[in-house]
Write an enzyme that holds these catalytic residues in place. Structure first.
Site: not given
Length: 206
Positions: A46, A141, A171
């Site tokens: 991320s 995501d 995610h």
């Protein structure tokens, strides 16, 4: 293969906006290089994937850090929020577009900075001479297309890339290892790529 793992802390937004986290990540990589004097693999998921990719760009400029691989898991690689996956999967799938807007506003309150390559590696003028990359994305995501587009950019620039999108995943699915089978498979596949140092490009159309 023997690997030493270093977990890096860094200053967080909104108290410490960009480029604080990036500077901390790069200084950490520099310290690791100096202390151990060995090739480095940078990894992040991320926002951490954003920092790992940015460190590779900076290291290419300075040539002072020997990074041999970059592992990017569902990375945020552009702060523009303009890819189709933000619209397709921006609601109802763990991470939302609204949450991403808050994160980006906190990280880069100065809007003009969002186009800088160390903030948005996807927007770098050149992606040549970067370390081979393993890029893992999740189907559902909003950041899915960041990873896919970056894989394509790296490949077009002559960089070796292993890219895979995991169907049905959201995610942060790596953090579900032990509960979700795809997380275990993705982790095992990443380890194989590190050991082999072999890459190929696997892509899905947008």
């Amino acid at each position: 293969m023997s690997l030493r793992t270093v977990s890096v802390d860094y200053r967080l937004a909104p108290e410490h906006p960009y480029p604080a986290a990036f500077e901390d990540a790069y200084l950490a990589a520099s310290w690791i290089q100096e202390k151990y004097n060995s090739p480095i693999i940078v990894a992040g998921d991320s926002a951490g994937g954003n920092l790992a990719a940015a460190v590779c760009l900076k290291a290419r400029e300075s040539e002072s850090i020997q990074i041999v691989q970059q592992l990017l898991f569902y990375p945020c690689l552009s702060l523009q929020m303009d890819t189709p996956s933000y619209k397709r999967h921006g609601e109802g799938y763990n991470l939302t577009s609204e949450e991403m807007r808050w994160f980006i506003d906190s990280y880069t309150p100065e809007v003009t900075m969002r186009k800088e390559p160390f903030a948005s590696p996807l927007l770098a003028v050149s992606h040549s001479r970067l370390p081979p990359a393993v890029i893992i994305t999740a189907e559902y995501d909003p950041l899915h297309d960041d990873g896919l587009l970056y894989a394509k950019q790296l490949k077009d620039a002559g960089v070796e890339v292993y890219y895979k999108s995991y169907s049905g995943m959201v995610h942060s699915f790596f953090q579900m290892n032990g509960e979700v089978e795809a997380a275990r498979i993705a982790l095992d596949e990443t380890i194989k790529q590190i050991k082999r140092g072999e890459y190929h490009l696997y892509t899905q159309t947008l």
